[in-house]
Scaffold this active site. Structure first.
Site, PDB file in Angstrom:
ATOM      1  N   VAL A  14       0.833  -1.217   0.000  1.00 35.80           N
ATOM      2  CA  VAL A  14       0.000   0.000   0.000  1.00 35.80           C
ATOM      3  C   VAL A  14       0.862   1.260   0.000  1.00 35.80           C
ATOM      4  O   VAL A  14       0.632   2.190  -0.787  1.00 35.80           O
ATOM      5  CB  VAL A  14      -0.970  -0.011   1.211  1.00 35.80           C
ATOM      6  CG1 VAL A  14      -1.747   1.288   1.297  1.00 35.80           C
ATOM      7  CG2 VAL A  14      -1.917  -1.206   1.114  1.00 35.80           C
ATOM      8  N   LYS A 105      -7.442  -1.508   9.313  1.00 35.25           N
ATOM      9  CA  LYS A 105      -8.737  -1.868   9.947  1.00 35.25           C
ATOM     10  C   LYS A 105      -8.561  -2.512  11.304  1.00 35.25           C
ATOM     11  O   LYS A 105      -9.401  -2.346  12.187  1.00 35.25           O
ATOM     12  CB  LYS A 105      -9.562  -2.784   9.040  1.00 35.25           C
ATOM     13  CG  LYS A 105      -8.986  -4.191   8.873  1.00 35.25           C
ATOM     14  CD  LYS A 105      -8.589  -4.454   7.482  1.00 35.25           C
ATOM     15  CE  LYS A 105      -7.612  -5.562   7.308  1.00 35.25           C
ATOM     16  NZ  LYS A 105      -7.027  -5.604   5.995  1.00 35.25           N
ATOM     17  N   VAL A 132     -11.565  -0.134   4.903  1.00 37.63           N
ATOM     18  CA  VAL A 132     -12.646  -1.068   4.553  1.00 37.63           C
ATOM     19  C   VAL A 132     -12.923  -0.948   3.059  1.00 37.63           C
ATOM     20  O   VAL A 132     -13.229   0.133   2.555  1.00 37.63           O
ATOM     21  CB  VAL A 132     -13.953  -0.750   5.321  1.00 37.63           C
ATOM     22  CG1 VAL A 132     -14.985  -1.845   5.067  1.00 37.63           C
ATOM     23  CG2 VAL A 132     -13.697  -0.602   6.802  1.00 37.63           C
ATOM     24  N   GLY A 134     -10.942  -1.290   0.399  1.00 39.12           N
ATOM     25  CA  GLY A 134      -9.912  -0.806  -0.526  1.00 39.12           C
ATOM     26  C   GLY A 134     -10.355   0.443  -1.265  1.00 39.12           C
ATOM     27  O   GLY A 134     -10.600   1.492  -0.658  1.00 39.12           O
ATOM     28  N   ILE A 136     -13.140   1.075  -2.735  1.00 41.84           N
ATOM     29  CA  ILE A 136     -14.578   1.392  -2.765  1.00 41.84           C
ATOM     30  C   ILE A 136     -14.912   2.466  -1.730  1.00 41.84           C
ATOM     31  O   ILE A 136     -14.619   2.287  -0.550  1.00 41.84           O
ATOM     32  CB  ILE A 136     -15.437   0.138  -2.457  1.00 41.84           C
ATOM     33  CG1 ILE A 136     -14.942  -1.069  -3.231  1.00 41.84           C
ATOM     34  CG2 ILE A 136     -16.905   0.400  -2.749  1.00 41.84           C
ATOM     35  CD1 ILE A 136     -15.563  -2.378  -2.754  1.00 41.84           C
ATOM     36  N   GLU A 190      -2.504 -15.404   2.862  1.00 41.31           N
ATOM     37  CA  GLU A 190      -1.311 -15.365   3.708  1.00 41.31           C
ATOM     38  C   GLU A 190      -0.904 -16.796   4.076  1.00 41.31           C
ATOM     39  O   GLU A 190      -1.740 -17.706   4.056  1.00 41.31           O
ATOM     40  CB  GLU A 190      -1.652 -14.645   5.027  1.00 41.31           C
ATOM     41  CG  GLU A 190      -2.301 -13.300   4.860  1.00 41.31           C
ATOM     42  CD  GLU A 190      -1.289 -12.173   4.819  1.00 41.31           C
ATOM     43  OE1 GLU A 190      -0.157 -12.383   5.279  1.00 41.31           O
ATOM     44  OE2 GLU A 190      -1.637 -11.098   4.308  1.00 41.31           O
ATOM     45  N   LYS A 205     -13.913  -5.204   9.693  1.00 45.81           N
ATOM     46  CA  LYS A 205     -14.466  -4.215   8.755  1.00 45.81           C
ATOM     47  C   LYS A 205     -15.943  -3.953   9.074  1.00 45.81           C
ATOM     48  O   LYS A 205     -16.409  -2.813   9.024  1.00 45.81           O
ATOM     49  CB  LYS A 205     -14.291  -4.711   7.329  1.00 45.81           C
ATOM     50  CG  LYS A 205     -12.825  -4.772   6.916  1.00 45.81           C
ATOM     51  CD  LYS A 205     -12.633  -5.543   5.637  1.00 45.81           C
ATOM     52  CE  LYS A 205     -11.178  -5.580   5.205  1.00 45.81           C
ATOM     53  NZ  LYS A 205     -10.940  -6.532   4.122  1.00 45.81           N
ATOM     54  N   GLY A 302      -5.234  -4.239  -3.009  1.00 45.60           N
ATOM     55  CA  GLY A 302      -4.271  -3.995  -4.089  1.00 45.60           C
ATOM     56  C   GLY A 302      -3.601  -2.656  -3.876  1.00 45.60           C
ATOM     57  O   GLY A 302      -4.144  -1.769  -3.209  1.00 45.60           O
TER      58      GLY A 302
HETATM   59  N1  LIG Z   1      -2.498  -4.927   0.775  1.00 43.53           N
HETATM   60  C1  LIG Z   1      -3.710  -4.473   0.503  1.00 43.53           C
HETATM   61  O1  LIG Z   1      -4.239  -4.670  -0.597  1.00 43.53           O
HETATM   62  C2  LIG Z   1      -4.485  -3.698   1.541  1.00 43.53           C
HETATM   63  C3  LIG Z   1      -5.796  -3.248   1.249  1.00 43.53           C
HETATM   64  C4  LIG Z   1      -6.479  -2.463   2.181  1.00 43.53           C
HETATM   65  C5  LIG Z   1      -5.872  -2.178   3.398  1.00 43.53           C
HETATM   66  N2  LIG Z   1      -4.608  -2.664   3.653  1.00 43.53           N
HETATM   67  C6  LIG Z   1      -4.003  -2.325   4.945  1.00 43.53           C
HETATM   68  O2  LIG Z   1      -2.864  -1.525   4.678  1.00 43.53           O
HETATM   69  C7  LIG Z   1      -1.863  -1.757   5.663  1.00 43.53           C
HETATM   70  C8  LIG Z   1      -0.562  -2.137   4.973  1.00 43.53           C
HETATM   71  O3  LIG Z   1      -0.725  -3.301   4.208  1.00 43.53           O
HETATM   72  P1  LIG Z   1       0.398  -3.784   3.158  1.00 43.53           P
HETATM   73  O4  LIG Z   1      -0.219  -4.903   2.403  1.00 43.53           O
HETATM   74  O5  LIG Z   1       0.936  -2.632   2.435  1.00 43.53           O
HETATM   75  O6  LIG Z   1       1.518  -4.366   4.158  1.00 43.53           O
HETATM   76  P2  LIG Z   1       2.999  -4.756   3.783  1.00 43.53           P
HETATM   77  O7  LIG Z   1       3.176  -4.942   2.328  1.00 43.53           O
HETATM   78  O8  LIG Z   1       3.385  -5.868   4.710  1.00 43.53           O
HETATM   79  O9  LIG Z   1       3.847  -3.452   4.208  1.00 43.53           O
HETATM   80  C9  LIG Z   1       4.055  -3.071   5.537  1.00 43.53           C
HETATM   81  C10 LIG Z   1       5.129  -1.980   5.578  1.00 43.53           C
HETATM   82  O10 LIG Z   1       5.277  -1.545   6.931  1.00 43.53           O
HETATM   83  C11 LIG Z   1       6.639  -1.642   7.318  1.00 43.53           C
HETATM   84  N3  LIG Z   1       6.662  -2.060   8.718  1.00 43.53           N
HETATM   85  C12 LIG Z   1       6.038  -3.125   9.268  1.00 43.53           C
HETATM   86  N4  LIG Z   1       6.286  -3.173  10.592  1.00 43.53           N
HETATM   87  C13 LIG Z   1       7.076  -2.104  10.867  1.00 43.53           C
HETATM   88  C14 LIG Z   1       7.657  -1.613  12.059  1.00 43.53           C
HETATM   89  N5  LIG Z   1       7.523  -2.220  13.223  1.00 43.53           N
HETATM   90  N6  LIG Z   1       8.396  -0.480  11.985  1.00 43.53           N
HETATM   91  C15 LIG Z   1       8.574   0.144  10.786  1.00 43.53           C
HETATM   92  N7  LIG Z   1       8.034  -0.279   9.629  1.00 43.53           N
HETATM   93  C16 LIG Z   1       7.295  -1.403   9.674  1.00 43.53           C
HETATM   94  C17 LIG Z   1       7.274  -2.674   6.415  1.00 43.53           C
HETATM   95  O11 LIG Z   1       8.662  -2.403   6.312  1.00 43.53           O
HETATM   96  P3  LIG Z   1       9.631  -3.279   5.358  1.00 43.53           P
HETATM   97  O12 LIG Z   1       9.227  -2.899   3.959  1.00 43.53           O
HETATM   98  O13 LIG Z   1      10.991  -2.822   5.691  1.00 43.53           O
HETATM   99  O14 LIG Z   1       9.346  -4.707   5.692  1.00 43.53           O
HETATM  100  C18 LIG Z   1       6.506  -2.434   5.111  1.00 43.53           C
HETATM  101  O15 LIG Z   1       7.137  -1.424   4.368  1.00 43.53           O
HETATM  102  C19 LIG Z   1      -2.452  -2.832   6.592  1.00 43.53           C
HETATM  103  O16 LIG Z   1      -3.102  -2.201   7.650  1.00 43.53           O
HETATM  104  C20 LIG Z   1      -3.474  -3.518   5.715  1.00 43.53           C
HETATM  105  O17 LIG Z   1      -4.528  -4.116   6.460  1.00 43.53           O
HETATM  106  C21 LIG Z   1      -3.913  -3.413   2.760  1.00 43.53           C
END
Ligand SMILES: NC(=O)c1ccc[n+]([C@@H]2O[C@H](COP(=O)([O-])OP(=O)(O)OC[C@H]3O[C@@H](n4cnc5c(N)ncnc54)[C@H](OP(=O)(O)O)[C@@H]3O)[C@@H](O)[C@H]2O)c1
Length: 432
Positions: A14, A105, A132, A134, A136, A190, A205, A302
């Site tokens: 994200v 969330k 909640v 993405g 939408i 996952e 959500k 996404g």
């Molecule tokens: N993925 C989706 O499609 C999606 C959709 C809607 C909402 N979300 C929400 O968006 C958020 C992020 O999701 P994501 O998929 O982008 O996660 P992700 O790909 O795992 O990215 C998490 C990022 O946070 C960093 N991070 C994690 N723990 C940390 C810490 N303790 N200190 C500093 N940095 C830290 C990581 O660093 P590194 O890069 O160095 O590992 C990484 O850059 C979550 O809350 C998720 O529920 C995601």
């Protein structure tokens, strides 16, 4: 021209999308707000990790103080995920007078009250459209566009992973475990899929949506949650023969001040719009007393879809800063309604059971149903082997209490081997 300094916490799926979209839309944001957002620092865990070329490595830090203690940074975008340390970082940011935009969330469902109270106290904005659904738009329509309504019903497909698994099971006839494995191999699920397949992600959500839609505080523990691990290829096949598909539904109803919230697998009639929401798409059906039925549909996850919601929130924060009205739009729920303290409204149910393949077994079952005044809308019976048969039934509306008692008695009939699954059936027309 004024620039607004932003601290980005997290640069994964994200966060990287936010960097790209903010860069792409900077001219438009300037046109809309008169302000130019600039990412000043980006917090990550691992400074050495390979990143997309669009990420300026000079901005990376693994020390959150570089962001939270920087008085020039006015806005924090949190995309770390989870509750710790994200919650502590967000509280510190608010106390320092920084506005917060988050996609998290888990944190909002668990600590939303405290975060919104801190935002009200510090006159800062906290926006979480991306948390909640993405891309939408769900939070803003519920908290702004539909406020003239009493929202009586929410029915949503809010988790892409389980929707992908159930869509695949429906399309291929495969079993849950095989499709889950495939989803994990493809990166759609996952390695620990429990938050998705056990319904918790959808419940978080739903807690956020229901708090806003029903103007009340909803805690995760209030929600009746069931996942999809028990759904078999047989359930999916019988549902299809009976004109329905199985979906993990998050449902909320608000009747006479009483709220009922459930996440669990349900049969959705094939002619209902939610039946056609497949794969990683999300959708929310809303019924408002004035607006009638509404449906919101789109990509629930996404990189760019989620960034779309976050950058929309950035634009709102910049507008508020420009107008000097920050901290005025926080949707603090103003009432507390009982949740799941009464029985839900009677509903049709799907029941799949295995019985001894003997004469008279069906008659025994029918007699039990008649005694409980449960009427059957459709029945399919199939021989499994020379000794056993499987029966799938869809009942007419029945109350949860009557159904639970009937299922207990059904289990105790000598020729009933097992009641495998009992699932509610969504009404074909959400308003009836
Ligand atoms: N993925 C989706 O499609 C999606 C959709 C809607 C909402 N979300 C929400 O968006 C958020 C992020 O999701 P994501 O998929 O982008 O996660 P992700 O790909 O795992 O990215 C998490 C990022 O946070 C960093 N991070 C994690 N723990 C940390 C810490 N303790 N200190 C500093 N940095 C830290 C990581 O660093 P590194 O890069 O160095 O590992 C990484 O850059 C979550 O809350 C998720 O529920 C995601």
């Amino acid at each position: 021209m004024d620039s607004v300094q932003i601290g980005l916490l997290g640069c994964g799926t994200v966060g990287a999308g936010v960097v790209d979209l903010l860069a792409k839309r900077s001219g438009r944001i300037l046109e809309l707000t008169g302000l130019r957002p600039q990412i000043k620092r980006i917090l990550v865990r691992d400074l050495e990790k390979p990143r997309a070329l669009s990420i300026d490595r000079a901005l990376l830090t693994n020390c959150v103080d570089d962001i939270l203690n920087d008085p020039e940074i006015a806005v924090i975008i949190e995309t770390i995920g989870g509750t710790s340390p994200a919650h502590a970082f967000v509280m510190r940011a608010l106390e320092a007078g920084k506005h917060v935009i988050t996609a998290n969330k888990d944190m909002i469902a668990q600590h939303g009250d405290e975060i919104l109270a801190a935002a009200a106290r510090t006159q800062t904005d906290v926006l979480f459209e991306a948390a909640v659904g993405g891309a939408i738009p769900l939070i803003r329509p519920l908290k702004e566009c539909l406020t003239a309504n009493v929202i009586t019903d929410l029915q949503g497909i809010l988790n892409g992973t389980t929707n992908y698994i159930l869509s695949k099971m429906t399309a291929t006839g495969a079993e849950f475990g095989d499709v889950l494995q495939e989803a994990q191999d493809l990166g759609y699920a996952e390695s620990d899929p429990s938050s998705d397949v056990d319904g918790l992600d959808a419940a978080r959500k739903l807690a956020i949506l229901a708090s806003i839609a029903f103007s009340t505080r909803v805690r995760l523990g209030d929600i009746d949650v069931r996942g999809i691990r028990s759904i078999t290829a047989a359930d999916v096949r019988y549902a299809s023969e009976m004109g329905a598909v199985i979906k993990l539904l998050a449902t909320g109803s608000n009747e006479a001040g009483h709220v009922h919230l459930r996440v669990g697998p349900s049969l959705v009639p094939k002619d209902h719009p939610l039946a056609r929401v497949d794969d990683a798409f999300n959708a929310l059906f809303v019924h408002g007393d004035a607006a009638g039925d509404l449906m919101f549909f789109g990509r629930g996850a996404g990189s760019l879809p989620t960034a779309s919601a976050i950058v929309g929130d950035v634009i709102e924060v910049l507008r508020n800063m420009r107008l000097g009205v920050s901290g005025r739009l926080t949707p603090a729920p103003n009432s507390s309604k009982p949740v799941n303290e009464r029985e839900p409204a009677p509903a049709a149910h799907f029941i799949r059971l295995e019985v001894g393949d003997k004469p008279g077994v069906f008659a025994q079952m029918a007699a039990l149903f008649a005694q409980k005044s449960i009427s059957m809308e459709s029945v399919v019976q199939r021989r499994l082997n020379p000794l056993a048969a499987e029966i799938a039934i869809v009942t007419h509306d029945v109350s949860a209490g009557v159904l639970a008692r009937a299922m207990k008695e059904l289990q105790s009939l000598p020729d009933v081997v097992a009641v495998h699954n009992v699932l509610p059936v969504l009404k074909g027309d959400s308003t009836s």
